[in-house]
Design a protein around this motif. Sequence first.
Motif, short mmCIF file in Angstrom:
data_model
loop_
_atom_site.label_atom_id
_atom_site.label_comp_id
_atom_site.label_asym_id
_atom_site.label_seq_id
_atom_site.Cartn_x
_atom_site.Cartn_y
_atom_site.Cartn_z
N GLU A 5 0.71 -1.18 -0.04
CA GLU A 5 -0.12 0.13 0.01
C GLU A 5 0.92 1.45 -0.15
N SER A 6 0.50 2.17 -0.68
CA SER A 6 1.35 3.50 -0.92
C SER A 6 1.12 4.41 0.45
N LEU A 7 1.99 4.90 0.72
CA LEU A 7 2.13 5.90 1.94
C LEU A 7 1.53 7.17 1.45
N PHE A 8 1.52 7.50 -0.08
CA PHE A 8 0.99 8.73 -0.66
C PHE A 8 -0.42 8.46 -0.93
N HIS A 9 -1.27 9.54 -0.93
CA HIS A 9 -2.84 9.54 -1.21
C HIS A 9 -3.07 10.59 -2.35
N ILE A 23 -1.85 8.99 -7.52
CA ILE A 23 -1.35 7.68 -6.91
C ILE A 23 -2.40 7.05 -6.46
N THR A 24 -3.46 7.46 -5.83
CA THR A 24 -4.74 6.74 -5.35
C THR A 24 -5.94 7.52 -5.72
#
Length: 93
Positions: A5-9, A23-24
Amino acid sequence: KEGMESLFHGTNFVFDGRLGRKITDHKLGVCLTCGTKTNLVTNCLNTGCHRRMVQCEGCGRDLDGCCSEGCRARFVNSKMMTRRGQTGGGVVE
């Protein structure tokens, strides 16, 4: 890495013509015009303004890519003057 899971949203701002890299699907921004949640970053198409802004698709479409009705009017007017061979430049007062 895939599967993590990305730490960036949302959309990360980038310093090139893209302005943002998704990114999401999170919508962390708020439309300058109507207040709707969005992740779109753009510049006002009025060359006399060129304001960098967060604006939803609907408002961008309704304002022809401009940040306000005033900029839209100057943008449309400058396009009409250019077609007639006059200069106008879309200057913001």
